[in-house]
Design a protein around this motif. Structure first.
Motif, short mmCIF file in Angstrom:
data_model
loop_
_atom_site.label_atom_id
_atom_site.label_comp_id
_atom_site.label_asym_id
_atom_site.label_seq_id
_atom_site.Cartn_x
_atom_site.Cartn_y
_atom_site.Cartn_z
N ASN A 142 -6.08 -1.69 43.61
CA ASN A 142 -5.42 -2.35 44.47
C ASN A 142 -6.07 -2.51 45.78
OD1 ASN A 142 -4.25 -0.39 46.64
ND2 ASN A 142 -4.01 0.61 44.49
N ALA A 143 -5.96 -3.45 46.70
CA ALA A 143 -6.48 -3.63 48.07
C ALA A 143 -5.74 -4.39 48.85
CB ALA A 143 -7.95 -4.35 48.10
N ALA A 144 -5.85 -4.10 50.26
CA ALA A 144 -4.95 -4.70 51.12
C ALA A 144 -5.97 -5.17 52.53
CB ALA A 144 -3.73 -3.95 51.64
N SER A 145 -5.57 -6.26 52.97
CA SER A 145 -6.32 -6.64 54.29
C SER A 145 -5.18 -7.20 55.33
CB SER A 145 -7.33 -7.69 53.95
OG SER A 145 -8.20 -7.37 52.90
N VAL A 146 -5.45 -6.74 56.55
CA VAL A 146 -4.80 -7.09 57.57
C VAL A 146 -5.52 -7.65 58.60
CG1 VAL A 146 -3.24 -6.42 59.52
CG2 VAL A 146 -2.91 -5.62 57.04
N THR A 161 -1.08 -9.58 73.99
CA THR A 161 -0.41 -8.93 72.97
C THR A 161 -0.73 -8.89 71.76
OG1 THR A 161 1.77 -9.54 73.88
CG2 THR A 161 1.92 -8.75 71.74
N PRO A 162 -1.01 -7.68 70.94
CA PRO A 162 -1.48 -7.87 69.52
C PRO A 162 -0.72 -8.58 68.62
CG PRO A 162 -1.66 -5.61 70.40
CD PRO A 162 -0.77 -6.59 71.61
N VAL A 163 -1.38 -9.34 67.77
CA VAL A 163 -0.49 -10.16 66.82
C VAL A 163 -1.19 -9.91 65.34
CG1 VAL A 163 0.18 -12.45 66.07
CG2 VAL A 163 0.00 -11.97 68.81
N VAL A 164 -0.17 -9.56 64.51
CA VAL A 164 -0.74 -9.68 63.08
C VAL A 164 -0.86 -11.13 62.62
CG1 VAL A 164 -0.17 -9.13 60.80
CG2 VAL A 164 0.27 -7.42 62.59
N GLU A 165 -1.91 -11.57 62.43
CA GLU A 165 -2.28 -13.06 61.95
C GLU A 165 -2.34 -13.40 60.30
OE1 GLU A 165 -4.83 -15.34 64.63
OE2 GLU A 165 -5.63 -13.45 65.28
N GLY A 166 -2.64 -12.49 59.72
CA GLY A 166 -2.57 -12.46 58.31
C GLY A 166 -2.64 -11.16 57.62
N VAL A 167 -2.31 -11.39 56.44
CA VAL A 167 -1.84 -10.11 55.42
C VAL A 167 -2.18 -10.68 54.01
CG1 VAL A 167 -0.38 -8.34 54.45
CG2 VAL A 167 -0.03 -9.00 57.02
N LYS A 205 -9.78 -10.92 46.70
CA LYS A 205 -8.75 -11.60 46.82
C LYS A 205 -7.74 -11.08 47.98
CE LYS A 205 -7.76 -11.45 41.55
NZ LYS A 205 -6.87 -10.88 40.76
N SER A 206 -7.77 -9.91 48.37
CA SER A 206 -6.95 -9.49 49.70
C SER A 206 -7.57 -10.05 50.84
CB SER A 206 -6.95 -8.03 49.87
OG SER A 206 -8.08 -7.46 50.23
N MET A 207 -8.88 -10.26 51.02
CA MET A 207 -9.44 -10.89 52.20
C MET A 207 -9.39 -12.23 52.25
SD MET A 207 -12.95 -8.76 52.84
CE MET A 207 -13.82 -9.03 51.20
N ARG A 208 -9.33 -12.82 51.01
CA ARG A 208 -9.13 -14.51 51.02
C ARG A 208 -7.80 -14.76 51.35
NH1 ARG A 208 -13.47 -14.74 46.53
NH2 ARG A 208 -14.97 -15.72 47.45
N GLN A 209 -6.74 -14.22 50.76
CA GLN A 209 -5.45 -14.46 50.99
C GLN A 209 -4.99 -14.15 52.50
OE1 GLN A 209 -1.44 -11.56 49.85
NE2 GLN A 209 -2.18 -12.96 48.04
N ALA A 210 -5.66 -13.05 53.14
CA ALA A 210 -5.38 -12.89 54.56
C ALA A 210 -5.85 -14.07 55.22
CB ALA A 210 -5.78 -11.67 55.00
N LEU A 211 -7.21 -14.53 54.90
CA LEU A 211 -8.08 -15.39 55.80
C LEU A 211 -7.33 -16.91 55.48
CD1 LEU A 211 -11.72 -14.64 54.85
CD2 LEU A 211 -10.61 -14.46 56.94
N ALA A 212 -6.54 -17.10 54.49
CA ALA A 212 -5.84 -18.25 53.98
C ALA A 212 -4.73 -18.55 55.03
CB ALA A 212 -5.15 -18.61 52.54
N GLN A 213 -4.24 -17.49 55.69
CA GLN A 213 -2.87 -17.60 56.51
C GLN A 213 -3.23 -17.81 58.15
OE1 GLN A 213 -0.76 -13.88 56.02
NE2 GLN A 213 -1.33 -14.13 53.74
N LEU A 214 -4.76 -18.07 58.33
CA LEU A 214 -5.02 -18.29 59.61
C LEU A 214 -5.13 -19.84 59.63
CD1 LEU A 214 -8.26 -15.92 60.03
CD2 LEU A 214 -6.10 -15.98 60.98
N PRO A 215 -5.44 -20.42 61.03
CA PRO A 215 -5.51 -21.85 60.95
C PRO A 215 -6.40 -22.42 60.30
CG PRO A 215 -4.88 -21.00 63.35
CD PRO A 215 -5.50 -19.62 62.20
#
Length: 386
Positions: free
Chosen positions: A376-380, A239-245, A267-277
């Motif tokens: 602005n920027a966003a990373s998923v 199943t596809p899972v959103v792991e970080g935003v 900023k957006s990439m680091r914030q998304a990566l920080a939500q990974l294990p």
């Protein structure tokens, strides 16, 4: 997931387009000048028109809204949420965005205004709220209805909103995505006025992100993509899972908000990566925003190097195939990410470029980037459940 774009109208046609690696551009004459654009192919256009024939009320809406409805109904049907005759689903929320909104209808109504013949439908059909309200109507959703624009980050911001609403308990199911119908005279003229539009109308690849030859090759495309999101404690394998935003903003340094270092992307990439294990904050592939502009492409690559150091993930983009769809671009890039995760292959960029294209043994996790005017920027980050 549902989508309609220059590459197709469903997962089968879109997958075939990515497999073939054939770009979807054609040439129109805009203000007497040959201009490359990426419009819906004939088969996708036919599918869209069939929707309008089956639901005549949709004919009054802007093309951006029509494509959003098409994609949302496809996503809802795939998720098992499309219950035509059931009571309104108050647990289903909607967030559909667009950078430009109802450009086609707005230009038509403004022309009528200049002729002193303005229709009473001008205001109701050009408001940005058309997007979520009509999509909600089309899928029988009774929860929150959000329409928004944060320029070209719009679709990924909608995904971020969906994640937040689901985690907060404000919705149990969420439709999120973006749509854009910018192939109109005034919108194309605006992009040309910025000085970034591609002049490669006679080239098979008019949009060339990361090209070895330094020139602006921004090319407009149209389309929409919508995703059915829900919070699941134990998703089935695959199943596809959103792991970080992640979201990022920086102070404006130009009309378009691009800094040489890509601070917003960092900023957006680091914030998304920080939500990974903590022990596994890596991605196998980045699908970049890269609209084919010299400054934008260079800034994003600089940001990726700043975040990931000397060991870069694989980097690719789909804009050389379907152009820049503005507010829908992040959603169509996310659609591409899910295709790559499922098929374990992606279209190799055919023109001279600066990107390494050596793929890892398996792609398990992908980051999708988007950025827009205003700094602005966003990373998923999306992966698959094991």
């Amino acid at each position: 997931m549902g989508a309609i774009s220059p590459l197709g109208h469903d997962s089968t046609s879109t997958a075939a387009a990515y497999t073939s690696g054939k770009p979807a551009f054609n040439t129109i004459f805009h203000q007497g000048i040959p201009t490359p654009v990426a419009a819906l192919p004939a088969e996708a256009e036919e599918q869209l028109q069939q929707l309008l024939l089956a639901n005549p009320v949709y004919k009054q809406l802007d093309r951006s809204v029509q494509m959003a409805v098409y994609a949302a109904r496809q996503a809802a049907a795939q998720a098992g949420w499309l219950n035509e005759n059931a009571p309104t689903d108050d647990d289903l929320a909607v967030n559909i965005g667009s950078s430009r909104g109802a450009t086609g209808l707005f230009e038509e109504h403004f022309g009528a205004f200049q002729q002193e013949n303005l229709s009473s439908s001008a205001s109701p059909t050009t408001t940005l709220g058309n997007l979520s309200s009509w999509v909600a109507h089309a899928v029988n959703a009774g929860g929150g209805q959000i329409s928004h624009s944060i320029t070209c980050s719009t679709a990924l911001m909608a995904i971020a909103n969906g994640v937040a609403w689901l985690k907060s308990g404000m919705a149990k199911r969420f439709l999120a995505g973006g749509t854009e119908a910018p192939l109109t005279p005034f919108t194309i003229a605006q992009m040309k006025a910025v000085g970034i539009y591609s002049r490669l109308a006679d080239h098979p690849y008019p949009c060339q992100p990361y090209a070895a030859e330094k020139q602006n090759t921004f090319t407009l495309g149209e389309g929409a993509a919508v995703f059915a999101l829900e919070q699941v404690l134990n998703p089935a394998p695959g199943t596809p899972v959103v792991e970080g935003v992640g979201l990022g903003f920086e102070k404006l340094v130009s009309k378009t908000g691009i800094s040489a270092e890509g601070i917003n992307f960092q900023k957006s990439m680091r914030q998304a990566l920080a939500q990974l294990p903590e022990h596994d904050r890596q991605v196998d592939l980045i699908i970049t925003h890269t609209p084919g502009t010299r400054a934008g492409d260079k800034a994003e690559l600089a940001a990726i190097q700043a975040v990931f150091g000397d060991i870069l993930p694989l980097i690719t983009t789909n804009k050389w195939l379907l152009g820049h769809t503005l507010g829908a671009s992040g959603a169509l890039s996310l659609q591409y990410a899910l295709h790559v995760l499922q098929q374990q292959q992606f279209a190799s960029i055919p023109y001279p470029h600066h990107l390494p294209q050596q793929a890892p043994a398996r792609i398990n996790r992908i980051m999708v980037n988007a950025a827009g005017f205003g700094g602005n920027a966003a990373s998923v980050i999306v992966g698959v459940a094991s």
